[in-house]
Design an enzyme around this catalytic site. Structure first.
Site, PDB file in Angstrom:
ATOM      1  N   HIS A 164       3.264  -1.940   7.387  1.00 15.34           N
ATOM      2  CA  HIS A 164       2.464  -3.100   6.990  1.00 15.34           C
ATOM      3  C   HIS A 164       1.060  -2.637   6.631  1.00 15.34           C
ATOM      4  CE1 HIS A 164       0.743  -7.150   7.076  1.00 15.34           C
ATOM      5  NE2 HIS A 164      -0.215  -6.664   7.846  1.00 15.34           N
ATOM      6  N   CYS A 166       3.995  -0.410   2.601  1.00  7.03           N
ATOM      7  CA  CYS A 166       4.180   0.884   1.970  1.00  7.03           C
ATOM      8  C   CYS A 166       5.645   0.976   1.544  1.00  7.03           C
ATOM      9  CB  CYS A 166       3.840   2.007   2.950  1.00  7.03           C
ATOM     10  SG  CYS A 166       4.258   3.658   2.327  1.00  7.03           S
ATOM     11  N   CYS A 195       7.619   3.950   3.585  1.00 10.31           N
ATOM     12  CA  CYS A 195       8.007   3.887   5.008  1.00 10.31           C
ATOM     13  C   CYS A 195       8.101   2.460   5.553  1.00 10.31           C
ATOM     14  CB  CYS A 195       7.046   4.705   5.868  1.00 10.31           C
ATOM     15  SG  CYS A 195       5.390   3.975   6.050  1.00 10.31           S
ATOM     16  N   CYS A 230     -14.559  -9.986   2.071  1.00  9.29           N
ATOM     17  CA  CYS A 230     -13.608 -10.555   3.036  1.00  9.29           C
ATOM     18  C   CYS A 230     -13.603  -9.835   4.389  1.00  9.29           C
ATOM     19  CB  CYS A 230     -12.193 -10.582   2.455  1.00  9.29           C
ATOM     20  SG  CYS A 230     -11.421  -8.960   2.298  1.00  9.29           S
ATOM     21  N   ARG A 274      -6.383  -9.308  -5.267  1.00 11.04           N
ATOM     22  CA  ARG A 274      -7.138  -8.711  -4.161  1.00 11.04           C
ATOM     23  C   ARG A 274      -6.141  -8.230  -3.121  1.00 11.04           C
ATOM     24  NH1 ARG A 274      -9.010 -11.118   0.780  1.00 11.04           N
ATOM     25  NH2 ARG A 274      -8.450 -13.139  -0.112  1.00 11.04           N
ATOM     26  N   ASP A 329      -6.952 -14.018  -5.822  1.00  9.92           N
ATOM     27  CA  ASP A 329      -8.348 -14.469  -5.912  1.00  9.92           C
ATOM     28  C   ASP A 329      -9.317 -13.308  -6.163  1.00  9.92           C
ATOM     29  OD1 ASP A 329      -8.321 -13.207  -3.453  1.00  9.92           O
ATOM     30  OD2 ASP A 329      -8.860 -14.978  -2.295  1.00  9.92           O
ATOM     31  N   CYS A 368      -1.062   5.999   2.832  1.00 10.37           N
ATOM     32  CA  CYS A 368      -0.502   5.320   3.995  1.00 10.37           C
ATOM     33  C   CYS A 368      -0.803   6.154   5.239  1.00 10.37           C
ATOM     34  CB  CYS A 368       1.018   5.159   3.821  1.00 10.37           C
ATOM     35  SG  CYS A 368       1.832   4.442   5.260  1.00 10.37           S
ATOM     36  N   CYS A 428      -5.848  -6.969   0.135  1.00 13.39           N
ATOM     37  CA  CYS A 428      -6.687  -6.992   1.329  1.00 13.39           C
ATOM     38  C   CYS A 428      -5.993  -6.141   2.393  1.00 13.39           C
ATOM     39  CB  CYS A 428      -6.854  -8.444   1.775  1.00 13.39           C
ATOM     40  SG  CYS A 428      -7.934  -8.678   3.169  1.00 13.39           S
ATOM     41  N   CYS A 472       2.731   7.600   6.676  1.00 14.64           N
ATOM     42  CA  CYS A 472       3.568   8.614   6.021  1.00 14.64           C
ATOM     43  C   CYS A 472       2.843   9.451   4.973  1.00 14.64           C
ATOM     44  CB  CYS A 472       4.798   7.955   5.401  1.00 14.64           C
ATOM     45  SG  CYS A 472       4.437   6.967   3.926  1.00 14.64           S
ATOM     46  N   HIS A 525      -2.205  -7.936   2.953  1.00 16.77           N
ATOM     47  CA  HIS A 525      -1.680  -8.985   2.069  1.00 16.77           C
ATOM     48  C   HIS A 525      -2.371  -8.898   0.718  1.00 16.77           C
ATOM     49  CE1 HIS A 525      -0.486 -10.559   6.012  1.00 16.77           C
ATOM     50  NE2 HIS A 525       0.475 -11.164   5.359  1.00 16.77           N
TER      51      HIS A 525
END
Length: 138
Positions: free
Chosen positions: A103, A97, A100, A66, A119, A110, A48, A121, A51, A106
């Protein structure tokens, strides 16, 4: 949810800078094909960027086409938190995470041809990378 690492918005903003703050703390997304870790192919560990928690092993990274770094599994089930995301008029699963609450991106079902069918991503801005044999950075 209470996280092991908890800071004020001002502390996060100062530590992360504008771009990382927008992604990690405001659930933003970097533009596809622009992330510095997209083409990272060395053996190592993805962490991350906020953190330093261990998130993904390089052996689970794959080219999904992607435009963002993709993984088929986290380093362990407790490393990430999965949350239903109904933004943008669709239902997705947000990945944060677990240490902490940052974000990361997602997860989608697939990841065809991978051992898990998933996956993850992820945004490069959400991740740090530690190559095998190097000291930790985040």
């Amino acid at each position: 949810m209470g996280y092991k690492v908890s800071k004020t918005d001002d502390q996060w903003r100062e530590e992360l800078g504008d771009d990382r703050y927008r992604v990690l703390r405001e659930a933003g997304t970097e533009r596809a094909w622009t992330g510095e870790l997209l083409d990272e192919h060395r053996a190592g560990l993805y962490t991350c960027a906020a953190c330093g928690a261990e998130l993904f092993k390089s052996g689970t990274k794959f080219d999904s086409g992607c435009g963002w770094p993709s993984f088929y599994d986290s380093v362990n089930p407790d490393a990430v938190e999965l949350i239903e995301d109904r933004s943008l008029g669709m239902v997705r699963t947000e990945v944060r995470c677990a240490n902490c609450g940052g974000h990361l991106g997602h997860v989608f079902d697939d990841g065809f041809g991978t051992p898990t069918g998933l996956r993850y991503c992820m945004n490069s801005l959400s991740l740090g990378f530690q190559a095998e044999g190097e000291t930790a950075e985040h």
